[in-house]
Design an enzyme around this catalytic site. Structure first.
Site, mmCIF file in Angstrom:
data_model
loop_
_atom_site.group_PDB
_atom_site.id
_atom_site.type_symbol
_atom_site.label_atom_id
_atom_site.label_comp_id
_atom_site.label_asym_id
_atom_site.label_seq_id
_atom_site.Cartn_x
_atom_site.Cartn_y
_atom_site.Cartn_z
ATOM 1 N N GLY A 68 -13.843 22.627 -17.608
ATOM 2 C CA GLY A 68 -14.209 21.719 -16.532
ATOM 3 C C GLY A 68 -13.044 20.995 -15.886
ATOM 4 O O GLY A 68 -11.988 21.577 -15.609
ATOM 5 N N ILE A 69 -13.229 19.709 -15.641
ATOM 6 C CA ILE A 69 -12.217 18.892 -14.979
ATOM 7 C C ILE A 69 -10.955 18.809 -15.827
ATOM 8 O O ILE A 69 -9.839 18.832 -15.298
ATOM 9 C CB ILE A 69 -12.779 17.491 -14.692
ATOM 10 C CG1 ILE A 69 -13.926 17.572 -13.682
ATOM 11 C CG2 ILE A 69 -11.682 16.560 -14.172
ATOM 12 C CD1 ILE A 69 -14.731 16.293 -13.551
ATOM 13 N N TYR A 111 -25.827 7.150 -20.585
ATOM 14 C CA TYR A 111 -24.656 7.626 -19.857
ATOM 15 C C TYR A 111 -24.112 6.527 -18.938
ATOM 16 O O TYR A 111 -22.904 6.300 -18.871
ATOM 17 C CB TYR A 111 -25.033 8.865 -19.059
ATOM 18 C CG TYR A 111 -23.864 9.605 -18.452
ATOM 19 C CD1 TYR A 111 -23.029 10.386 -19.242
ATOM 20 C CD2 TYR A 111 -23.620 9.545 -17.081
ATOM 21 C CE1 TYR A 111 -21.961 11.087 -18.682
ATOM 22 C CE2 TYR A 111 -22.557 10.241 -16.520
ATOM 23 C CZ TYR A 111 -21.730 11.008 -17.329
ATOM 24 O OH TYR A 111 -20.677 11.691 -16.762
ATOM 25 N N THR A 146 -19.548 21.860 -13.187
ATOM 26 C CA THR A 146 -18.969 22.120 -14.503
ATOM 27 C C THR A 146 -20.079 22.613 -15.434
ATOM 28 O O THR A 146 -21.252 22.666 -15.050
ATOM 29 C CB THR A 146 -18.351 20.839 -15.112
ATOM 30 O OG1 THR A 146 -19.405 19.924 -15.461
ATOM 31 C CG2 THR A 146 -17.394 20.163 -14.143
ATOM 32 N N LEU A 157 -21.386 21.037 -17.774
ATOM 33 C CA LEU A 157 -22.341 19.965 -18.038
ATOM 34 C C LEU A 157 -23.433 19.900 -16.978
ATOM 35 O O LEU A 157 -24.512 19.379 -17.218
ATOM 36 C CB LEU A 157 -21.620 18.613 -18.098
ATOM 37 C CG LEU A 157 -20.740 18.339 -19.312
ATOM 38 C CD1 LEU A 157 -20.035 16.994 -19.167
ATOM 39 C CD2 LEU A 157 -21.565 18.356 -20.591
ATOM 40 N N GLN A 213 -23.764 5.118 0.587
ATOM 41 C CA GLN A 213 -25.082 4.929 1.219
ATOM 42 C C GLN A 213 -25.737 3.624 0.760
ATOM 43 O O GLN A 213 -25.586 3.218 -0.367
ATOM 44 C CB GLN A 213 -25.975 6.120 0.850
ATOM 45 C CG GLN A 213 -25.356 7.452 1.264
ATOM 46 C CD GLN A 213 -26.170 8.625 0.798
ATOM 47 O OE1 GLN A 213 -27.010 9.116 1.526
ATOM 48 N NE2 GLN A 213 -25.921 9.072 -0.426
#
Length: 251
Positions: A19-20, A154, A191, A193, A251
């Site tokens: 991933g990242i 999370y 990713t 995840l 937003q």
């Protein structure tokens, strides 16, 4: 021409096998840095190592273990004597309603996403200070800025990363340590995840509806932002939060 803006720099990345983290690791090395890649995925680290070539170091570790961080600090200290860049990237998410989240799940999510940031910072602080000028980048999320249903644990972890980052930045500055500490807050990124969400057409459509730019980010786009925070280009930034979300939180 190969970029060399990290020539002579030692960077440690957690969650570097995919991933990242992987994208950032490859970019750091491509731009002249020396990498210490930390992950619990031994196979993933082996694949990364084969792609990187010689001169770099991989460490298989549970980032929630304080004893393991003591060992990592000793290994990095013996090998390099300092650390220029720390990217606390390791993360884990399991999204469920509060009622359906067990205490064990809550603790696991906080351990990987938040405890590991504390432990790495604590045990690598002396090596970062030894670099003279160092940068710490902590992986948060837009869920460290705004809440969402079914993401309570999370959000708690990533919100904790955000404020821990600011506390570290102020503490290090007060102590006269030239260690900058910033957090990065990605939106939706493609990713492992998030692959299940993107594979479901209905869910993918809902995700895109929340993103003004109408697409999810590639890991490399987040890596570019991480390396900005790691570089001298952000030398007057500490205690900041860098949002990379396609406009979602505007937003």
């Amino acid at each position: 021409m190969t970029e060399v803006r990290f020539a002579g720099k030692i960077g440690l990345i957690t969650g570097a096998a995919s991933g990242i983290g992987r994208a950032t690791a490859l970019a750091l090395v491509r731009q002249g840095g020396t990498l210490v890649a930390v992950d619990r995925d031994a196979d993933g680290l082996e694949r990364l190592s084969a792609e990187l070539g010689n001169g770099h170091r991989t460490i298989v570790a549970d980032v929630t273990s304080e004893d393991r961080w003591r060992e990592i600090a000793e290994e990095v200290g013996d090998a390099y004597g300092r650390l220029d860049i720390l990217f606390n990237n390791a993360g884990y998410g399991k999204f469920a309603s509060i009622a359906e989240t067990s205490l064990d799940q809550w603790r696991a999510i906080l351990a990987v996403n938040l405890d590991s940031v504390f432990l790495a910072t604590k045990h690598l602080q002396l090596l970062l200070a030894s670099a003279g000028e160092a940068a710490v980048i902590n992986m948060s999320s837009i869920r460290g800025l705004t809440g969402d249903a079914n993401t309570g644990s999370y959000c708690a972890a990533k919100g904790g990363v955000r404020l821990f980052t600011k506390a570290c930045a102020l503490e290090f500055a007060e102590q006269g340590l030239r260690i900058r500490v910033n957090s990065i807050h990605p939106g939706h990124v493609r990713t492992s995840l998030t692959e299940n969400a993107h594979a479901d057409p209905a869910q993918a459509k809902r995700l895109l509806a929340d993103i003004p730019m109408q697409r999810v980010a590639a890991p490399e786009e987040i890596a570019d932002a991480v390396l900005f925070l790691a570089s001298d280009e952000s030398r007057y930034m500490t205690g900041s939060e860098l949002v990379v979300d396609g406009g979602a939180t505007a937003q």
